[in-house]
Structures are given as structure tokens and as C-alpha cells.
Design a protein around this motif. Structure first.
Motif, short mmCIF file in Angstrom:
data_model
loop_
_atom_site.label_atom_id
_atom_site.label_comp_id
_atom_site.label_asym_id
_atom_site.label_seq_id
_atom_site.Cartn_x
_atom_site.Cartn_y
_atom_site.Cartn_z
N MET A 99 -7.00 -13.88 2.82
CA MET A 99 -6.97 -12.55 2.79
C MET A 99 -8.34 -11.99 3.15
O MET A 99 -9.51 -12.50 2.81
N ALA A 100 -8.08 -11.07 3.78
CA ALA A 100 -9.54 -10.27 4.13
C ALA A 100 -9.75 -9.49 3.06
O ALA A 100 -9.11 -8.74 2.12
N PRO A 101 -11.25 -9.16 2.97
CA PRO A 101 -11.75 -8.29 1.98
C PRO A 101 -10.93 -6.80 1.74
O PRO A 101 -10.47 -6.27 2.86
N GLY A 102 -10.70 -6.59 0.67
CA GLY A 102 -9.84 -5.13 0.17
C GLY A 102 -8.51 -5.53 0.04
O GLY A 102 -7.63 -4.36 -0.22
N ALA A 103 -8.05 -6.51 0.46
CA ALA A 103 -6.29 -6.75 0.58
C ALA A 103 -6.15 -6.97 -0.99
O ALA A 103 -6.96 -7.46 -1.81
N ASN A 125 -14.21 -11.68 -7.37
CA ASN A 125 -15.47 -12.28 -6.66
C ASN A 125 -15.35 -12.39 -5.12
O ASN A 125 -16.21 -12.60 -4.74
N LEU A 126 -14.09 -12.43 -4.68
CA LEU A 126 -13.88 -12.37 -3.04
C LEU A 126 -13.82 -11.08 -2.67
O LEU A 126 -13.62 -11.33 -1.28
N GLY A 127 -13.93 -10.01 -3.08
CA GLY A 127 -13.81 -8.82 -2.55
C GLY A 127 -12.39 -8.45 -2.63
O GLY A 127 -11.88 -7.52 -1.70
N LEU A 128 -11.42 -9.11 -3.07
CA LEU A 128 -10.05 -8.83 -3.01
C LEU A 128 -9.69 -8.29 -4.50
O LEU A 128 -10.37 -8.03 -5.36
N ALA A 129 -8.33 -7.83 -4.43
CA ALA A 129 -7.50 -7.23 -5.68
C ALA A 129 -6.49 -8.17 -5.97
O ALA A 129 -5.73 -8.67 -5.29
N PHE A 130 -6.07 -8.01 -7.56
CA PHE A 130 -5.03 -8.79 -8.09
C PHE A 130 -4.22 -8.01 -8.97
O PHE A 130 -5.01 -7.47 -9.92
N VAL A 131 -3.04 -7.92 -8.68
CA VAL A 131 -2.02 -7.11 -9.71
C VAL A 131 -1.08 -7.93 -10.31
O VAL A 131 -0.47 -8.57 -9.54
N ASP A 132 -0.97 -8.14 -11.42
CA ASP A 132 0.09 -8.86 -12.33
C ASP A 132 1.12 -7.99 -12.44
O ASP A 132 1.21 -6.87 -13.20
N VAL A 149 9.29 -2.89 -12.47
CA VAL A 149 8.19 -3.72 -12.23
C VAL A 149 7.04 -3.35 -13.28
O VAL A 149 6.80 -2.24 -13.22
N MET A 150 6.39 -4.20 -14.01
CA MET A 150 5.44 -3.99 -15.07
C MET A 150 3.96 -4.45 -14.64
O MET A 150 3.92 -5.59 -14.31
N CYS A 151 3.19 -3.55 -14.33
CA CYS A 151 1.87 -4.04 -13.61
C CYS A 151 0.71 -3.97 -14.56
O CYS A 151 0.34 -2.97 -15.51
N GLY A 152 -0.22 -4.89 -14.26
CA GLY A 152 -1.60 -4.95 -15.04
C GLY A 152 -2.66 -4.94 -13.76
O GLY A 152 -2.52 -5.74 -12.90
N GLY A 153 -3.90 -4.25 -13.74
CA GLY A 153 -4.71 -4.38 -12.99
C GLY A 153 -5.45 -3.06 -12.78
O GLY A 153 -5.37 -2.02 -13.59
N ASP A 154 -6.22 -2.91 -11.65
CA ASP A 154 -6.89 -1.59 -11.40
C ASP A 154 -6.09 -0.52 -10.92
O ASP A 154 -5.18 -0.75 -10.02
N ALA A 155 -6.47 0.56 -11.05
CA ALA A 155 -5.58 1.91 -10.72
C ALA A 155 -5.63 2.01 -9.08
O ALA A 155 -4.63 2.12 -8.46
N ALA A 156 -6.87 1.57 -8.46
CA ALA A 156 -7.10 1.82 -6.94
C ALA A 156 -5.97 0.86 -6.44
O ALA A 156 -5.30 1.02 -5.05
N ALA A 157 -5.94 -0.42 -6.76
CA ALA A 157 -5.22 -1.70 -6.15
C ALA A 157 -3.70 -1.29 -6.45
O ALA A 157 -2.82 -1.19 -5.47
N PHE A 158 -3.33 -0.88 -7.44
CA PHE A 158 -1.78 -0.37 -7.97
C PHE A 158 -1.41 0.70 -6.93
O PHE A 158 -0.60 0.66 -6.34
N GLU A 159 -2.20 1.76 -6.85
CA GLU A 159 -2.06 2.89 -5.99
C GLU A 159 -1.93 2.39 -4.63
O GLU A 159 -0.86 3.08 -3.69
N LYS A 160 -2.50 1.52 -4.32
CA LYS A 160 -2.60 0.95 -2.71
C LYS A 160 -0.94 0.28 -2.43
O LYS A 160 -0.54 0.54 -1.34
N VAL A 161 -0.52 -0.46 -3.52
CA VAL A 161 0.58 -1.21 -3.25
C VAL A 161 1.80 -0.69 -3.51
O VAL A 161 3.05 -1.04 -3.07
#
Length: 300
Positions: A99-103, A125-132, A149-161
Motif C-alpha cells: 500500500m502507498a502512504p495515505g491508503a 507507523n507505515l503512513g497508512l490508515a486502518f479501520v476496523d 457496518v460498525m467502524c472504529g478508527g480515525d475520522a479522516a480515514a473513515f470519511e475517505k472510505v
């Protein structure tokens, strides 16, 4: 004949996505992403399933999670358990390596909150994001593109996906920090375990009492006893039909996660623990792959 039901998709910008894991849930979920106009690359542990998906929906298949994830804006995954999830994300051939940074990797596996937090940290740590992002709605929900779908993670990553994920969802909701999605799925499974056992006992009681149970279910389904389980599984339980839906083996895996988490956080779950043992009884009767509504078999 398509493995997914027709659906009207929202118009969203097309993304390059990968989908890792093409089981009974992942296969149709990835199909909805393709039907919605996204460029989809898939990976599955058994390559034949990936080739069958490409034959139906187009796109491409790759031999490793890393290759499938290369160049993707979003990587979706849906596998069996914590170890399966680690195997497709970590290591030289894992998705994170490609994965590329920001994915963003969005994981739909029902897994532990611990592994969600572990992979969130590894991704960061790799410049990526993860949403459970575990799901509810079963195989039918996946085929219809109507999963919750029930999500946990950062708001910016959530909004992207979220816009892309609505291809297979009716609700896609951020519930808190990393792990909150998995914890919410545990709440969901606690509710279901109690509801199915209560419905099984009610039907068994009504049948012993000589009642016309399909008629009884129609009546009580219009009152306070109404539930999704009653509406969708009541009459099939009466008819001794259990060849669909969510398997007993999967429910026991999920309840194991619930009970482990309860030990950590000090929750008291006496009914859930009891129903878990009732499902063990169904397994001992050979019902590993029967639907969860097969709890009633213990009472007959």
C-alpha cells in the motif's frame, strides 16, 4: 445468474480498490464495489475463487495481498479470524507492504478489538490508515448490498472510505477509536444470542402446547415480541429448516471473542455464556454449519 442482487448505487468518484478474501461475504461485497464503478483487484487464498469473481465482475486478480493492494486507494478485507487477518496484512507479502502512504485498509472480519488496535498501530507507523469495520446482515445482506457496518478508527480515514463502502452498505457508521467497531459487533452478537435462545424456547413451548406456531408468530410479531430473528427465522425454526444464514461455528467464534473481552473488562454475561454452551451442544449434534437458529434442535 449474478451472485448479487440489483441495487441503485450512489454516484461517487471511482476509486482504485482491492478486496482481500472472497468468502460468502467478501465475494458479493467486492461485486457491489465493481458494479458501483470502482476499479477492483481481488485476492483470495484459493485462486480459483478469485478467478471466478473476475469472470463474473471483471477487474483483476493477484497472487498475493501485497500485489492486490499495490496502487489501491482503499483495501477492503474480510477473512476468518485474527490470525487470518494478520496473514494478509503483515509480512513481505501482506497488504501493508504493497500500500502507498495515505491508503486505508478497511477490515470487515469479525475479529478481536486487540488485533484491530495492533493493526491500527502498525498501519500508522507505515503512513497508512486502518479501520476496523465488522458487519451485520449476514450473507443476504452482503448479496443485497445492505449490510450494517460498525467502524472504529480515525475520522479522516473513515470519511475517505465511506462513500465507496456504501456500495454494499445501508449504514456505515463511525463509533469511536480503533477497536470500537469490533466492540460494537460484540454487543450485536450478545443481543442475537439471547434473542435466538428465547425464540427457540418460545417455539418449543408453543409446539408442546399444541399451538399453531406459524399463526402464533404472525400474531406476536405485531406486538412487543417482534424482532428480526422472529420475522426471518421463526417460521423456518418451526419447519426445522436450518440450511441458510450464519453458521453455528461462526457464532461460537464470535461468542468466544465476546467472552474473552468480557473477562478483560469485567462484564458479567451469564446468558451469553450459557447460550455459547448451548451452541457447543448443537456442534456435538453435528450442527457445525447449520444456521444459528438451530438452537431449537436442543429442545426437541
Amino acid at each position: 445468474m449474478s451472485s448479487i442482487a440489483s441495487k441503485t448505487y450512489e454516484t461517487v468518484p471511482a476509486c482504485r480498490v482491492a478486496f482481500l478474501g472472497l468468502g460468502v461475504m467478501g465475494f458479493p461485497m467486492a461485486g457491489h464495489l465493481a458494479k458501483a464503478g470502482h476499479s477492483v483487484t481481488v485476492y483470495n487464498r484459493s485462486p480459483a475463487k478469485a478467478q471466478a469473481w473476475v469472470a463474473e465482475f471483471g477487474g483483476a486478480a493477484q497472487a498475493t495481498p501485497r500485489e492486490a493492494a499495490a496502487g489501491a486507494d482503499i483495501v477492503f478485507s474480510c477473512v476468518g479470524n485474527d490470525d487470518d487477518l494478520r496473514s494478509i496484512t503483515l509480512g513481505a507479502d501482506g497488504a501493508f507492504a504493497g500500500m502507498a502512504p495515505g491508503a486505508v485498509l478497511v477490515d470487515h472480519t469479525t475479529a478481536s478489538a486487540d488485533v484491530a488496535r495492533e493493526l491500527y498501530a502498525a498501519a500508522k507507523n507505515l503512513g497508512l490508515a486502518f479501520v476496523d469495520a465488522p458487519v451485520s446482515g449476514g450473507q443476504a445482506g452482503a448479496q443485497n448490498g445492505m449490510l450494517t457496518v460498525m467502524c472504529g478508527g480515525d475520522a479522516a480515514a473513515f470519511e475517505k472510505v465511506q462513500p465507496a463502502a456504501m456500495a454494499f452498505s445501508r449504514a456505515f457508521t463511525l463509533l469511536g477509536a480503533s477497536g470500537a467497531g469490533q466492540l460494537t459487533k460484540m454487543v450485536n452478537q450478545i443481543c442475537i444470542a439471547g434473542l435466538v435462545q428465547a425464540l427457540a424456547e418460545a417455539i418449543a413451548f408453543g409446539q408442546k402446547a399444541g399451538l399453531n406456531m406459524p399463526q402464533v408468530l404472525d400474531v406476536i410479531g405485531k406486538g412487543a415480541a417482534q424482532s428480526w430473528q422472529l420475522d426471518n427465522r421463526g417460521k423456518t425454526m418451526v419447519a426445522d429448516q436450518f440450511d441458510f444464514g450464519f453458521a453455528v461455528d461462526w457464532m461460537r467464534k464470535d461468542l468466544g471473542l465476546v467472552l474473552d473481552e468480557a473477562k478483560r473488562n469485567g462484564s458479567r454475561l451469564p446468558v451469553t455464556a450459557l447460550v455459547d454452551q448451548f451452541y457447543a451442544d448443537v456442534q456435538a449434534m453435528g450442527g457445525h454449519r447449520l444456521d444459528t437458529s438451530s438452537l431449537i434442535k436442543r429442545l426437541r
